[in-house]
Motif scaffolding. Structure first.
Motif, mmCIF file in Angstrom:
data_model
loop_
_atom_site.group_PDB
_atom_site.id
_atom_site.type_symbol
_atom_site.label_atom_id
_atom_site.label_comp_id
_atom_site.label_asym_id
_atom_site.label_seq_id
_atom_site.Cartn_x
_atom_site.Cartn_y
_atom_site.Cartn_z
ATOM 1 N N LEU A 157 0.845 -1.194 0.000
ATOM 2 C CA LEU A 157 0.000 0.000 0.000
ATOM 3 C C LEU A 157 0.878 1.240 0.000
ATOM 4 O O LEU A 157 1.420 1.644 1.033
ATOM 5 N N GLN A 158 1.019 1.849 -1.161
ATOM 6 C CA GLN A 158 1.920 2.978 -1.313
ATOM 7 C C GLN A 158 1.367 4.273 -0.728
ATOM 8 O O GLN A 158 2.084 5.260 -0.598
ATOM 9 N N ASN A 159 0.070 4.282 -0.421
ATOM 10 C CA ASN A 159 -0.532 5.512 0.087
ATOM 11 C C ASN A 159 -0.726 5.488 1.602
ATOM 12 O O ASN A 159 -1.444 6.325 2.154
ATOM 13 N N GLN A 160 -0.084 4.546 2.294
ATOM 14 C CA GLN A 160 -0.253 4.444 3.741
ATOM 15 C C GLN A 160 1.094 4.307 4.440
ATOM 16 O O GLN A 160 2.040 3.738 3.892
ATOM 17 N N PHE A 161 1.162 4.827 5.642
ATOM 18 C CA PHE A 161 2.327 4.602 6.489
ATOM 19 C C PHE A 161 1.913 4.753 7.948
ATOM 20 O O PHE A 161 0.876 5.346 8.272
ATOM 21 N N THR A 162 2.732 4.197 8.823
ATOM 22 C CA THR A 162 2.514 4.268 10.264
ATOM 23 C C THR A 162 3.796 4.736 10.929
ATOM 24 O O THR A 162 4.895 4.375 10.501
#
Length: 293
Positions: A157-162
């Motif tokens: 998922l290139q549009n998410q990060f944590t």
């Protein structure tokens, strides 16, 4: 690397330089450094001897200044060492730099942002921008360890990060400095959280983008972890209103609607001495989950 080598510079300069000699040596040194950070046939093991030769061929202040000037296609050698992934060169350069100039600090921040390299951003201690330097003296006097900020990209998922965030001595710093500013790099942008005292004397938190970051439309959730099983985590949502993008302060574009930050009030319990949201060492633990819409 090129036809220029470490032997091209003098290891021990004469006692007195003429302006022409300094200019010639400086040109040769810059050519060697340019090859070190941009040449495709770069050899990491050559860094040590070449840097030693360069450093002894110019006055110390002159060599340090050269490393921090925008003299390679509009950027500093430090910038290109990060962008082209030359850790050996970067490490060698930093031995001669006690304090970043504003120019080299901004350039290194740009390089880490361009490469989404949060690890280098943190290790190079680039996470304090000039705007918030007013609090550095107080923060140093408090003697707290560095905050811990990690960034994770899960799956494809290139549009998410944590991001996992640990803010040391949270309450003490808020009471003394009345603001805590943290930054992290993800998705080619520098994201920031600012904990601060609001005009209503309540603690607040804002979520935004640092200088030179591209606008974005994020949906973010900040979870502040409870430190006992009987309490629930605090959850704070950030999302621009419809048709608006989050943008750095001062960003202008007449074709889009932007906002500079998204803010929310913190629970009053965070201000109490027996707060359930800080651990035994006074650290606040939080997770920031971001999705780009």
């Amino acid at each position: 690397m090129s036809s220029i080598s470490a032997d091209s510079v003098q290891c021990r300069p004469p006692p007195v330089f003429s302006k022409e000699q300094i200019k010639q040596i400086r040109t040769t040194v810059l050519s060697l450094i340019r090859d070190m950070v941009t040449a495709p046939d770069f050899i990491p093991s050559s860094v040590g001897p070449i840097i030693d030769a360069c450093a002894t061929s110019l006055p110390a202040a002159e060599f340090t200044a050269l490393l921090q000037e925008s003299n390679i296609t509009g950027h500093t050698p430090l910038y290109w060492a990060v962008v082209n992934n030359r850790p050996e060169a970067l490490s060698a350069f930093l031995k001669f730099i006690a304090t970043y100039t504003y120019n080299s600090l901004d350039d290194l921040r740009l390089a880490c942002m361009a490469t989404s390299n949060h690890a280098w951003f943190t290790s190079l201690k680039l996470t304090t921008t000039p705007r918030y330097r007013k609090g550095l003296g107080l923060n140093r006097s408090l003697g707290y360890p560095r905050d811990k900020i990690q960034v994770y990209h899960e799956g494809n998922l290139q549009n998410q990060f944590t991001s996992k965030i640990q803010i040391m001595m949270f309450q003490k710093r808020m009471r003394v400095t009345q603001e805590i500013y943290v930054e992290l790099i993800a998705q080619g942008r520098i994201w920031c959280l600012l904990f601060y005292m609001g005009v209503d004397t309540k603690w607040r938190v804002s979520f935004g983008l640092a200088k030179d970051s591209l606008p974005a439309r994020p949906k973010a959730l900040l979870k502040i972890e409870a430190q006992n099983e009987q309490s629930q985590d605090l959850q704070i949502n950030f999302e621009p209103k419809e048709d608006y993008l989050l943008a750095p302060e001062g960003y202008t574009n007449s074709s889009i609607h932007t906002c500079e930050s998204l803010s929310a009030s913190l629970d009053d319990v965070l201000m109490f001495n027996d707060a359930i949201y800080t651990d035994s060492d006074g650290a606040l633990h939080a997770n920031l989950e971001v999705t780009l819409l």
